[in-house]
Write a protein that holds these residues in place. Structure first.
Motif, PDB file in Angstrom:
ATOM      1  N   LEU A 138       0.829  -1.205   0.000  1.00  0.00           N
ATOM      2  CA  LEU A 138       0.000   0.000   0.000  1.00  0.00           C
ATOM      3  C   LEU A 138       0.865   1.258   0.000  1.00  0.00           C
ATOM      4  O   LEU A 138       0.413   2.319   0.432  1.00  0.00           O
ATOM      5  N   SER A 139       2.074   1.158  -0.478  1.00  0.00           N
ATOM      6  CA  SER A 139       2.991   2.301  -0.443  1.00  0.00           C
ATOM      7  C   SER A 139       2.379   3.521  -1.132  1.00  0.00           C
ATOM      8  O   SER A 139       1.815   3.413  -2.220  1.00  0.00           O
ATOM      9  N   ALA A 140       2.482   4.661  -0.463  1.00  0.00           N
ATOM     10  CA  ALA A 140       2.015   5.957  -0.987  1.00  0.00           C
ATOM     11  C   ALA A 140       0.501   6.027  -1.173  1.00  0.00           C
ATOM     12  O   ALA A 140       0.015   6.880  -1.918  1.00  0.00           O
ATOM     13  N   CYS A 141      -0.234   5.147  -0.517  1.00  0.00           N
ATOM     14  CA  CYS A 141      -1.704   5.211  -0.563  1.00  0.00           C
ATOM     15  C   CYS A 141      -2.224   6.149   0.528  1.00  0.00           C
ATOM     16  O   CYS A 141      -1.482   6.550   1.430  1.00  0.00           O
ATOM     17  N   ARG A 142      -3.521   6.470   0.479  1.00  0.00           N
ATOM     18  CA  ARG A 142      -4.134   7.393   1.454  1.00  0.00           C
ATOM     19  C   ARG A 142      -4.496   6.628   2.730  1.00  0.00           C
ATOM     20  O   ARG A 142      -5.647   6.641   3.181  1.00  0.00           O
ATOM     21  N   LEU A 143      -3.528   6.010   3.299  1.00  0.00           N
ATOM     22  CA  LEU A 143      -3.733   5.165   4.477  1.00  0.00           C
ATOM     23  C   LEU A 143      -3.514   5.972   5.754  1.00  0.00           C
ATOM     24  O   LEU A 143      -2.591   6.777   5.842  1.00  0.00           O
ATOM     25  N   THR A 144      -4.370   5.729   6.766  1.00  0.00           N
ATOM     26  CA  THR A 144      -4.218   6.382   8.061  1.00  0.00           C
ATOM     27  C   THR A 144      -4.103   5.323   9.152  1.00  0.00           C
ATOM     28  O   THR A 144      -4.209   4.120   8.896  1.00  0.00           O
ATOM     29  N   ASP A 145      -3.932   5.771  10.381  1.00  0.00           N
ATOM     30  CA  ASP A 145      -3.842   4.857  11.526  1.00  0.00           C
ATOM     31  C   ASP A 145      -5.108   4.005  11.649  1.00  0.00           C
ATOM     32  O   ASP A 145      -5.041   2.816  11.976  1.00  0.00           O
ATOM     33  N   GLU A 146      -6.238   4.612  11.360  1.00  0.00           N
ATOM     34  CA  GLU A 146      -7.503   3.890  11.469  1.00  0.00           C
ATOM     35  C   GLU A 146      -7.546   2.706  10.506  1.00  0.00           C
ATOM     36  O   GLU A 146      -7.964   1.597  10.864  1.00  0.00           O
TER      37      GLU A 146
END
Length: 281
Positions: free
Chosen positions: A245-253
């Motif tokens: 998931l590199s550089a995706c809009r991923l957050t802690d949640e």
């Protein structure tokens, strides 16, 4: 060499006739010419003038002078070929894929990386569309950087490649979520690479999750993919072993949901700038 039982040959630089080398090894099973820029259609036509029933693997990657003409000869003389590497053979077109589809019935692995002239019609040939017989035994299809391909190519694959296990669509910028809906119908698909496919979003991951079979998924640099994709993954892709998931809009949640993927062995989240220390705990 033949008397010694040599069955694999890798040529690093071609200074003498390829035909002599091939002729001296009638039991040759694997031939690599990767990076031999001087290899031409004429050289391959001479080398493969007679059938080579033992040859199972041929690597022509970065042989930039190779064209559809060579694929016609290969389809005639190498009918037992199972693996064909054509990465960087930028002169290959849909016509070449038609020739492959006519002659290479046992093909299981085909890499067309950066074959920029290939479009949806070429994939249709591989899938048995029109006059082509197709390559139904294909298990791996590499289409990295084939930027003319669209969702239509995946529609063809869904019906014509029932044994496909792995597909690389990285940098195919015209592929969208709609195409992944078709891809999800493949009954044996386990590995999908969608790296830098700008048209793929959380909805596309949701389509793939409907299959429930994937073991490896790469959506790195798909900037429309975020936390919602992980929700779909945890619900439908419990067997995932590798997730990028590199550089995706991923957050802690979203990262908290990864913990539910009990079989996950590899997780790539580089350049996910919204992830903090809290998400990694």
């Amino acid at each position: 060499l033949s008397r010694r039982g040599v069955r694999k040959l890798q040529v690093l630089s071609l200074r003498r006739g390829l035909r002599d080398a091939v002729a001296s090894l009638p039991g040759l099973e694997s031939l690599s010419l990767s990076g031999c820029y001087s290899v031409t259609d004429a050289a391959l036509a001479s080398a493969f003038a007679a059938e080579l029933p033992a040859l199972r693997r041929l690597d022509l990657s970065l042989c930039k002078q190779v064209t559809d003409s060579s694929l016609g000869r290969i389809a005639q003389s190498l009918k037992n070929l199972e693996e064909l590497e054509l990465g960087g053979c930028s002169n290959v077109t849909d016509t070449g894929l038609l020739l492959i589809a006519w002659g290479l019935k046992k093909l299981k692995h085909l890499n067309l990386r950066s074959c920029w002239h290939v479009n949806d019609a070429g994939i249709a040939h591989l899938c048995g569309g029109g006059e082509a017989r197709g390559t139904p035994e294909l298990e791996y299809l590499g289409l990295q950087d084939c930027q003319r391909l669209t969702d239509e190519a995946l529609k063809h694959a869904a019906t014509g490649l029932p044994n496909l296990k792995s597909i690389n669509l990285s940098f195919c910028v015209a592929v969208t979520d709609a195409g992944l809906r078709h891809l999800a119908r493949l009954p044996n698909l386990e590995d999908v690479n969608l790296r830098a496919c700008d048209g793929v979003s959380d909805a596309g991951v949701a389509h793939l999750a409907e299959s429930g079979r994937l073991k490896a998924l790469d959506v790195s640099f798909c900037d429309k993919v975020g936390d919602e994709a992980l929700l779909h993954a945890t619900l439908g892709l419990s067997g995932l072993r590798s997730l990028s998931l590199s550089a995706c809009r991923l957050t802690d949640e979203g990262l908290e949901r990864v913990a539910r993927l009990s079989q996950l062995e590899t997780l790539n989240i580089g350049q996910c700038t919204r992830v903090t220390d809290r998400g990694l705990r």
